[in-house]
Design an enzyme around this catalytic site. Structure first.
Site, PDB file in Angstrom:
ATOM      1  N   MET A   1      17.865 100.161  58.531  1.00  0.00           N
ATOM      2  CA  MET A   1      17.226  99.169  58.894  1.00  0.00           C
ATOM      3  C   MET A   1      18.948  98.292  57.856  1.00  0.00           C
ATOM      4  O   MET A   1      18.185  97.077  58.057  1.00  0.00           O
ATOM      5  CB  MET A   1      15.952  99.278  58.743  1.00  0.00           C
ATOM      6  CG  MET A   1      15.164 100.290  59.456  1.00  0.00           C
ATOM      7  SD  MET A   1      13.664  99.914  59.682  1.00  0.00           S
ATOM      8  CE  MET A   1      13.039  99.644  58.329  1.00  0.00           C
TER       9      MET A   1
ATOM     10  N   ASP B   1      23.342 100.695  46.857  1.00  0.00           N
ATOM     11  CA  ASP B   1      23.977 102.685  47.045  1.00  0.00           C
ATOM     12  C   ASP B   1      22.867 104.197  47.554  1.00  0.00           C
ATOM     13  O   ASP B   1      24.181 104.737  47.580  1.00  0.00           O
ATOM     14  CB  ASP B   1      23.772 102.833  44.962  1.00  0.00           C
ATOM     15  CG  ASP B   1      25.029 101.339  44.525  1.00  0.00           C
ATOM     16  OD1 ASP B   1      25.378 100.989  46.152  1.00  0.00           O
ATOM     17  OD2 ASP B   1      24.906 101.442  43.584  1.00  0.00           O
TER      18      ASP B   1
ATOM     19  N   HIS C   1      21.913 104.038  50.743  1.00  0.00           N
ATOM     20  CA  HIS C   1      22.493 104.560  51.824  1.00  0.00           C
ATOM     21  C   HIS C   1      23.941 104.915  51.709  1.00  0.00           C
ATOM     22  O   HIS C   1      23.994 105.219  52.220  1.00  0.00           O
ATOM     23  CB  HIS C   1      22.407 102.846  52.564  1.00  0.00           C
ATOM     24  CG  HIS C   1      20.502 102.007  52.775  1.00  0.00           C
ATOM     25  ND1 HIS C   1      20.136 101.107  52.384  1.00  0.00           N
ATOM     26  CD2 HIS C   1      19.805 102.506  53.641  1.00  0.00           C
ATOM     27  CE1 HIS C   1      18.876 100.920  52.722  1.00  0.00           C
ATOM     28  NE2 HIS C   1      19.107 101.553  52.997  1.00  0.00           N
TER      29      HIS C   1
ATOM     30  N   GLN D   1       7.952 100.049  63.862  1.00  0.00           N
ATOM     31  CA  GLN D   1       7.558 100.749  62.824  1.00  0.00           C
ATOM     32  C   GLN D   1       6.729  99.824  61.880  1.00  0.00           C
ATOM     33  O   GLN D   1       6.539 100.253  60.724  1.00  0.00           O
ATOM     34  CB  GLN D   1       8.589 101.584  62.415  1.00  0.00           C
ATOM     35  CG  GLN D   1       9.706 100.753  61.677  1.00  0.00           C
ATOM     36  CD  GLN D   1      10.960 101.428  61.281  1.00  0.00           C
ATOM     37  OE1 GLN D   1      11.395 102.925  62.014  1.00  0.00           O
ATOM     38  NE2 GLN D   1      11.025 101.749  60.220  1.00  0.00           N
TER      39      GLN D   1
ATOM     40  N   GLY E   1      17.273 109.925  53.956  1.00  0.00           N
ATOM     41  CA  GLY E   1      16.858 109.492  51.866  1.00  0.00           C
ATOM     42  C   GLY E   1      15.712 110.450  52.111  1.00  0.00           C
ATOM     43  O   GLY E   1      14.811 110.216  53.221  1.00  0.00           O
TER      44      GLY E   1
ATOM     45  N   LYS F   1      13.857 109.421  49.623  1.00  0.00           N
ATOM     46  CA  LYS F   1      12.289 108.968  48.910  1.00  0.00           C
ATOM     47  C   LYS F   1      11.279 108.671  50.131  1.00  0.00           C
ATOM     48  O   LYS F   1      10.674 108.608  49.417  1.00  0.00           O
ATOM     49  CB  LYS F   1      13.356 106.984  49.051  1.00  0.00           C
ATOM     50  CG  LYS F   1      12.060 106.758  48.183  1.00  0.00           C
ATOM     51  CD  LYS F   1      12.985 105.166  47.639  1.00  0.00           C
ATOM     52  CE  LYS F   1      13.089 104.321  48.966  1.00  0.00           C
ATOM     53  NZ  LYS F   1      11.897 103.557  49.474  1.00  0.00           N
TER      54      LYS F   1
ATOM     55  N   SER G   1      15.177 100.432  46.657  1.00  0.00           N
ATOM     56  CA  SER G   1      14.718 100.498  47.931  1.00  0.00           C
ATOM     57  C   SER G   1      15.203  99.055  48.411  1.00  0.00           C
ATOM     58  O   SER G   1      15.506  98.294  47.269  1.00  0.00           O
ATOM     59  CB  SER G   1      13.101 100.561  47.951  1.00  0.00           C
ATOM     60  OG  SER G   1      13.249  99.810  48.779  1.00  0.00           O
TER      61      SER G   1
END
Ligand code: PAF
Length: 284
Positions: free
Chosen positions: A30, A35, A37, A61, A149, A151, A187
């Site tokens: 998005m 870093d 990404h 979303q 990712g 996360k 994030s």
């Protein structure tokens, strides 16, 4: 780097690249690239001949009271970062290109069970929005592999289940969480935090590590461990959404016989809702 906003031009480019014998890797994002990404793009680069990164702030979303309008948009910086690390193509469609003119009347992809708890409970409709846009991106790009990712571990399992159920012929690659030096998971929403809040936010990871250590030492009173972590975070001023010790394959609450764990955490720190997790196995 090619920069493309319409599906037809992207398909033409990708047909040509596939005909030349190249495999295609997709990195859906998005934007507001950090870093974490860039690590996804590097992984795609290492696993495919031609790398497409998409930037699309997906309205489907976001809930009605969430940060869709405020979500950080930094396209100029993102383009420079992607070009610098050798991304081949940036796909940045408009909302109309992806959803036509009636967002409310869309075909929706939902993945049951895995979507129901944790972030799915606090953000109704969020995972249907993610699954719908990711399935559209998979149909548009038809990549050989796609990189996400870890996360967003619940999101990763949901996409994995969708790929299995809908028979997408796509290899999914999960990339380990990238962290600040003091442990906070990278994030896009860290951008909203003050320096003080950024320092404080590292406590989420410290709690995850502490509970992991206790489980590895043999403590299997999981509900007690969860309560301890929630109390520690709450006492430090976090609004904890969940702190859950789970089976890492199916996200059910962990049972005493489980060997593979994920501890999922979500908490509000100032203006940001932050996610983190740790995954580990008990030595057999
Ligand atoms: O993880 C994200 O950034 C988003 O949920 C994704 C996968 C790009 C879908 O919009």
């Amino acid at each position: 780097m090619h920069t493309i906003s319409d599906i037809k031009s992207l398909r033409n480019l990708l047909n040509a690249t596939r005909q030349a014998g190249n495999s295609v890797g997709l990195v859906p994002t998005m934007g507001n690239l950090h870093d974490g990404h860039l690590e996804l793009v590097k992984t795609a680069r290492a696993n495919s001949d031609f790398v497409v990164c998409s930037i699309f702030v997906n309205p489907l979303q976001f809930g009605p009271n969430e940060d869709l309008e405020a979500y950080p948009r930094t396209l100029g910086e993102d383009i420079a970062k992607l070009a610098a690390i050798g991304c081949d193509c940036l796909f940045m469609p408009t909302v109309a290109e992806i959803y036509g003119d009636n967002l409310q009347a869309q075909t929706i992809v939902t993945v049951p069970e895995l979507s129901e708890n944790y972030c799915g409970k606090s953000r109704p409709g969020h995972f249907a929005g993610v699954a719908t846009v990711v399935s559209k991106l998979f149909n548009i790009v038809q990549p050989n592999s796609a990189v996400f990712g870890l996360k967003d571990y619940q999101q990763y399992l949901i996409i994995q289940k969708m790929v299995t159920d809908l028979k997408f012929d796509i290899q999914l690659i999960g990339v380990e969480i990238q962290r600040e030096a003091h442990g906070l998971a990278l994030s896009s929403r860290n951008r909203y935090l003050s320096d003080e809040q950024l320092q404080k936010a590292a406590l989420i990871y410290q709690c995850l590590l502490d509970i992991k250590k206790r489980i590895l030492k043999g403590d299997d009173n999981f509900s007690n461990l969860e309560a301890m972590a929630v109390e520690r975070l709450t006492d430090s001023g976090f609004a904890v959404d969940y702190f859950a010790i789970c089976n890492s394959a199916n996200l059910q609450r962990a049972a005493k016989q489980d060997c593979d764990f994920v501890i999922l955490a979500a908490a509000q720190v100032g203006p940001s809702r932050l996610l983190d997790n740790v995954r580990f196995s008990l030595a057999s």
